[in-house]
Design a protein around this motif. Sequence first.
Motif, PDB file in Angstrom:
ATOM      1  N   ASN A   1      -2.386  -6.376 -13.821  1.00  0.00           N
ATOM      2  CA  ASN A   1      -3.165  -4.968 -14.426  1.00  0.00           C
ATOM      3  C   ASN A   1      -4.458  -5.292 -14.857  1.00  0.00           C
ATOM      4  O   ASN A   1      -4.859  -5.974 -15.787  1.00  0.00           O
ATOM      5  CB  ASN A   1      -2.274  -4.616 -15.412  1.00  0.00           C
ATOM      6  CG  ASN A   1      -2.428  -3.003 -15.582  1.00  0.00           C
ATOM      7  OD1 ASN A   1      -3.488  -2.566 -15.496  1.00  0.00           O
ATOM      8  ND2 ASN A   1      -1.423  -2.329 -16.228  1.00  0.00           N
ATOM      9  N   VAL A   2      -5.621  -4.641 -13.995  1.00  0.00           N
ATOM     10  CA  VAL A   2      -7.049  -4.676 -14.502  1.00  0.00           C
ATOM     11  C   VAL A   2      -7.588  -3.532 -14.804  1.00  0.00           C
ATOM     12  O   VAL A   2      -7.638  -2.661 -13.826  1.00  0.00           O
ATOM     13  CB  VAL A   2      -7.736  -5.691 -13.402  1.00  0.00           C
ATOM     14  CG1 VAL A   2      -9.106  -5.773 -13.896  1.00  0.00           C
ATOM     15  CG2 VAL A   2      -7.078  -6.771 -13.356  1.00  0.00           C
ATOM     16  N   ASN A   3      -8.214  -3.117 -15.758  1.00  0.00           N
ATOM     17  CA  ASN A   3      -8.806  -2.141 -16.141  1.00  0.00           C
ATOM     18  C   ASN A   3      -8.295  -0.770 -15.590  1.00  0.00           C
ATOM     19  O   ASN A   3      -8.600   0.225 -15.024  1.00  0.00           O
ATOM     20  CB  ASN A   3     -10.244  -2.075 -15.405  1.00  0.00           C
ATOM     21  CG  ASN A   3     -11.143  -3.097 -16.059  1.00  0.00           C
ATOM     22  OD1 ASN A   3     -11.034  -3.650 -17.034  1.00  0.00           O
ATOM     23  ND2 ASN A   3     -12.153  -3.630 -15.205  1.00  0.00           N
ATOM     24  N   ASN A   4      -6.855  -0.715 -16.024  1.00  0.00           N
ATOM     25  CA  ASN A   4      -6.098   0.666 -15.879  1.00  0.00           C
ATOM     26  C   ASN A   4      -5.768   0.615 -14.406  1.00  0.00           C
ATOM     27  O   ASN A   4      -5.743   1.734 -13.906  1.00  0.00           O
ATOM     28  CB  ASN A   4      -6.769   1.853 -16.420  1.00  0.00           C
ATOM     29  CG  ASN A   4      -5.592   2.838 -16.781  1.00  0.00           C
ATOM     30  OD1 ASN A   4      -4.304   2.367 -16.910  1.00  0.00           O
ATOM     31  ND2 ASN A   4      -5.705   4.045 -16.555  1.00  0.00           N
ATOM     32  N   SER A   5      -5.734  -0.342 -13.794  1.00  0.00           N
ATOM     33  CA  SER A   5      -5.379  -0.309 -12.317  1.00  0.00           C
ATOM     34  C   SER A   5      -4.558  -1.575 -11.811  1.00  0.00           C
ATOM     35  O   SER A   5      -4.678  -2.706 -12.575  1.00  0.00           O
ATOM     36  CB  SER A   5      -6.896  -0.633 -11.586  1.00  0.00           C
ATOM     37  OG  SER A   5      -7.604   0.690 -11.415  1.00  0.00           O
ATOM     38  N   ILE A   6      -3.644  -1.408 -11.123  1.00  0.00           N
ATOM     39  CA  ILE A   6      -2.712  -2.562 -10.800  1.00  0.00           C
ATOM     40  C   ILE A   6      -3.260  -3.086  -9.238  1.00  0.00           C
ATOM     41  O   ILE A   6      -3.757  -2.245  -8.276  1.00  0.00           O
ATOM     42  CB  ILE A   6      -1.453  -1.960 -10.346  1.00  0.00           C
ATOM     43  CG1 ILE A   6      -0.704  -1.249 -11.421  1.00  0.00           C
ATOM     44  CG2 ILE A   6      -0.417  -2.900  -9.580  1.00  0.00           C
ATOM     45  CD1 ILE A   6       0.557  -0.503 -11.184  1.00  0.00           C
ATOM     46  N   ILE A   7      -3.737  -4.420  -9.438  1.00  0.00           N
ATOM     47  CA  ILE A   7      -3.943  -5.235  -8.131  1.00  0.00           C
ATOM     48  C   ILE A   7      -2.957  -5.899  -7.564  1.00  0.00           C
ATOM     49  O   ILE A   7      -2.323  -6.733  -8.385  1.00  0.00           O
ATOM     50  CB  ILE A   7      -5.114  -6.140  -8.629  1.00  0.00           C
ATOM     51  CG1 ILE A   7      -6.320  -5.481  -9.415  1.00  0.00           C
ATOM     52  CG2 ILE A   7      -5.905  -6.588  -7.310  1.00  0.00           C
ATOM     53  CD1 ILE A   7      -6.941  -4.114  -8.703  1.00  0.00           C
ATOM     54  N   ILE A   8      -2.566  -5.554  -6.144  1.00  0.00           N
ATOM     55  CA  ILE A   8      -1.821  -6.558  -5.658  1.00  0.00           C
ATOM     56  C   ILE A   8      -2.310  -7.401  -4.293  1.00  0.00           C
ATOM     57  O   ILE A   8      -3.054  -6.631  -3.518  1.00  0.00           O
ATOM     58  CB  ILE A   8      -0.718  -5.581  -5.007  1.00  0.00           C
ATOM     59  CG1 ILE A   8       0.003  -4.635  -6.066  1.00  0.00           C
ATOM     60  CG2 ILE A   8       0.252  -6.196  -4.040  1.00  0.00           C
ATOM     61  CD1 ILE A   8       0.931  -3.842  -5.769  1.00  0.00           C
ATOM     62  N   ALA A   9      -2.130  -8.527  -4.175  1.00  0.00           N
ATOM     63  CA  ALA A   9      -2.786  -9.375  -3.050  1.00  0.00           C
ATOM     64  C   ALA A   9      -1.458 -10.046  -2.148  1.00  0.00           C
ATOM     65  O   ALA A   9      -0.600 -10.304  -2.357  1.00  0.00           O
ATOM     66  CB  ALA A   9      -3.269 -10.560  -3.859  1.00  0.00           C
ATOM     67  N   GLY A  10      -1.926  -9.501  -0.997  1.00  0.00           N
ATOM     68  CA  GLY A  10      -1.037 -10.225   0.288  1.00  0.00           C
ATOM     69  C   GLY A  10       0.390  -9.740   0.394  1.00  0.00           C
ATOM     70  O   GLY A  10       0.659  -8.386  -0.100  1.00  0.00           O
ATOM     71  N   GLY A  11       1.204 -10.272   1.060  1.00  0.00           N
ATOM     72  CA  GLY A  11       2.803  -9.777   1.202  1.00  0.00           C
ATOM     73  C   GLY A  11       3.058 -10.044   2.436  1.00  0.00           C
ATOM     74  O   GLY A  11       2.551 -10.648   3.308  1.00  0.00           O
ATOM     75  N   THR A  12       4.042  -9.178   2.916  1.00  0.00           N
ATOM     76  CA  THR A  12       4.641  -8.997   4.342  1.00  0.00           C
ATOM     77  C   THR A  12       4.708  -7.560   4.815  1.00  0.00           C
ATOM     78  O   THR A  12       5.116  -6.811   4.095  1.00  0.00           O
ATOM     79  CB  THR A  12       5.946  -9.664   4.514  1.00  0.00           C
ATOM     80  OG1 THR A  12       6.935  -9.070   3.855  1.00  0.00           O
ATOM     81  CG2 THR A  12       5.910 -11.200   4.351  1.00  0.00           C
ATOM     82  N   THR A  13       4.357  -7.260   5.867  1.00  0.00           N
ATOM     83  CA  THR A  13       4.480  -5.639   6.391  1.00  0.00           C
ATOM     84  C   THR A  13       5.526  -5.688   7.465  1.00  0.00           C
ATOM     85  O   THR A  13       6.431  -6.522   7.650  1.00  0.00           O
ATOM     86  CB  THR A  13       3.253  -5.186   6.700  1.00  0.00           C
ATOM     87  OG1 THR A  13       3.229  -3.677   6.700  1.00  0.00           O
ATOM     88  CG2 THR A  13       2.481  -5.812   7.753  1.00  0.00           C
ATOM     89  N   GLU A  14       5.536  -4.669   8.165  1.00  0.00           N
ATOM     90  CA  GLU A  14       6.798  -4.473   9.328  1.00  0.00           C
ATOM     91  C   GLU A  14       6.212  -5.539  10.576  1.00  0.00           C
ATOM     92  O   GLU A  14       5.051  -5.971  10.639  1.00  0.00           O
ATOM     93  CB  GLU A  14       6.587  -3.146  10.085  1.00  0.00           C
ATOM     94  CG  GLU A  14       7.115  -2.048   9.161  1.00  0.00           C
ATOM     95  CD  GLU A  14       8.564  -2.109   9.132  1.00  0.00           C
ATOM     96  OE1 GLU A  14       9.102  -2.743   9.739  1.00  0.00           O
ATOM     97  OE2 GLU A  14       9.230  -1.519   8.171  1.00  0.00           O
ATOM     98  N   LYS A  15       7.104  -5.777  11.091  1.00  0.00           N
ATOM     99  CA  LYS A  15       6.822  -7.100  12.139  1.00  0.00           C
ATOM    100  C   LYS A  15       6.230  -6.400  13.419  1.00  0.00           C
ATOM    101  O   LYS A  15       6.104  -5.283  13.630  1.00  0.00           O
ATOM    102  CB  LYS A  15       8.329  -7.195  12.865  1.00  0.00           C
ATOM    103  CG  LYS A  15       9.242  -7.822  11.585  1.00  0.00           C
ATOM    104  CD  LYS A  15      10.463  -8.419  12.301  1.00  0.00           C
ATOM    105  CE  LYS A  15      11.402  -8.938  11.380  1.00  0.00           C
ATOM    106  NZ  LYS A  15      11.827  -7.878  10.452  1.00  0.00           N
ATOM    107  N   HIS A  16       5.669  -7.167  13.887  1.00  0.00           N
ATOM    108  CA  HIS A  16       4.802  -6.855  15.300  1.00  0.00           C
ATOM    109  C   HIS A  16       5.822  -6.058  16.143  1.00  0.00           C
ATOM    110  O   HIS A  16       6.754  -6.589  16.547  1.00  0.00           O
ATOM    111  CB  HIS A  16       4.281  -8.196  15.905  1.00  0.00           C
ATOM    112  CG  HIS A  16       3.100  -8.161  17.011  1.00  0.00           C
ATOM    113  ND1 HIS A  16       3.351  -7.422  18.155  1.00  0.00           N
ATOM    114  CD2 HIS A  16       2.008  -8.185  16.863  1.00  0.00           C
ATOM    115  CE1 HIS A  16       2.422  -7.316  18.852  1.00  0.00           C
ATOM    116  NE2 HIS A  16       1.393  -7.935  18.101  1.00  0.00           N
ATOM    117  N   PRO A  17       5.048  -5.013  16.690  1.00  0.00           N
ATOM    118  CA  PRO A  17       5.874  -4.159  17.358  1.00  0.00           C
ATOM    119  C   PRO A  17       6.350  -4.733  18.782  1.00  0.00           C
ATOM    120  O   PRO A  17       7.532  -4.215  19.495  1.00  0.00           O
ATOM    121  CB  PRO A  17       5.056  -2.730  17.525  1.00  0.00           C
ATOM    122  CG  PRO A  17       3.865  -3.248  17.508  1.00  0.00           C
ATOM    123  CD  PRO A  17       3.690  -4.282  16.393  1.00  0.00           C
TER     124      PRO A  17
END
Length: 416
Positions: A327-343
């Motif tokens: 949480n930085v300057n009233n903002s949530i910062i999120i780095a990376g992760g996983t998304t939906e699989k390659h179609p």
Amino acid sequence: MARPAAKALPPKHLVALAVVAILGLFLVADYLWASSRSAAPSIWPSRVDISTRPTASPPPSANKQTKGNASTGSMDISATFADLRAPELQWEQMAEAPVPRLDGAAIQIKNLLFVFAGYGTINYVHSHVDIYNFSDNTWGGKFDMPKEMAHSHLGMVTDGRYIYVVTGQYGPQCRGPTARNFVLDTERKEWHDLPPLPVPRYAPATQLWRGRLHVMGGSKEDRHEPGVEHWSLAVKDGKALEQEWRSEIPIPRGGPHRACVVANDKLLVIGGQEGDFMAKPGSPIFKCVRRSEMVYSDVYMLDDEMKWKELPPMPKPDSHIEFAWTNVNNSIIIAGGTTEKHPINKRMTLVGEVFRFNLETLEWSVIGRLPFRIKTTLVGYWDGWLYFTSGQRDKGPSNPSPKKVVGCMWRTKLHL
């Protein structure tokens, strides 16, 4: 009587048959090619689909031209599927962590980042804490965790001195969860017990809010089925004020690997997934096999009336981000992760963007790109610098599927 001779087909019919035959050969070859390329990341076993749950539709951005100039309607979809356009950030590599970690946990207290547990490999888990000092950018102060404490998929939060550790997976591969909970006094490096959860959970969303330790969602005991239960426990100064957990309003959507944040006296739960690896039936080592997963972009907020409200979703589905936020300057910062699989090839797709959720406007934006795509990374922020360490990174700039578990530490100057 002699059999009459068959009539010869007209030339135009022969041409049509030839075209159909060629198309059939092309489709068979394409299917075999896609099947041969569906390898799983090196730390995990081969994919075994046992569920018929449909996957979620790709995010709207995935239907646009991607970095590789290929759209989802094309048979030569870029391996960078679902990458979003993002500004380039200047990253600086810092001292590497003592060990690589996947599915570990991290809590920042002032200038110290406490890094817990995690897989070293699929067959080996860590059972200790390493500490990174942001002031002098060094690692040190290693100490052991309790022997009964989970090794991955932990729920974890701090009040600024005490770190509350909730449930999680005990052991390597896809072993079962534990209901045991602990609290760490970071000043004295002492561990104490907390009352166990009513039932064990994998990677539940966990936060301190209004004097109570809240635990919700995660995966159930089979590691795959999402849980929606929500419990809370009154705590203060590292001690439980109650002996039993209280049931709260269930979360609208269950599942593990989500960010859980308290900001402006509101409780937010961000992203996540339904489904996960689970133990192969009858395996003596609880060998992991994969079932279908659905990654989502949902954002929920618990308000003053103790009712869940849905907020604007993330720019794309994102999971494996439980300790990848700050949480930085009233903002949530999120780095990376996983998304939906390659179609097409159905590979797991890692995320390389840095997202910002502005808590004043309730708007999402993409503010940068990481040096590489990575999941379950551990994030900290100090003196204007955004840091991340550990996790499982991609196979390269043009291949977003997971490969190597890392312990590297990077930072960039953040300007919001």
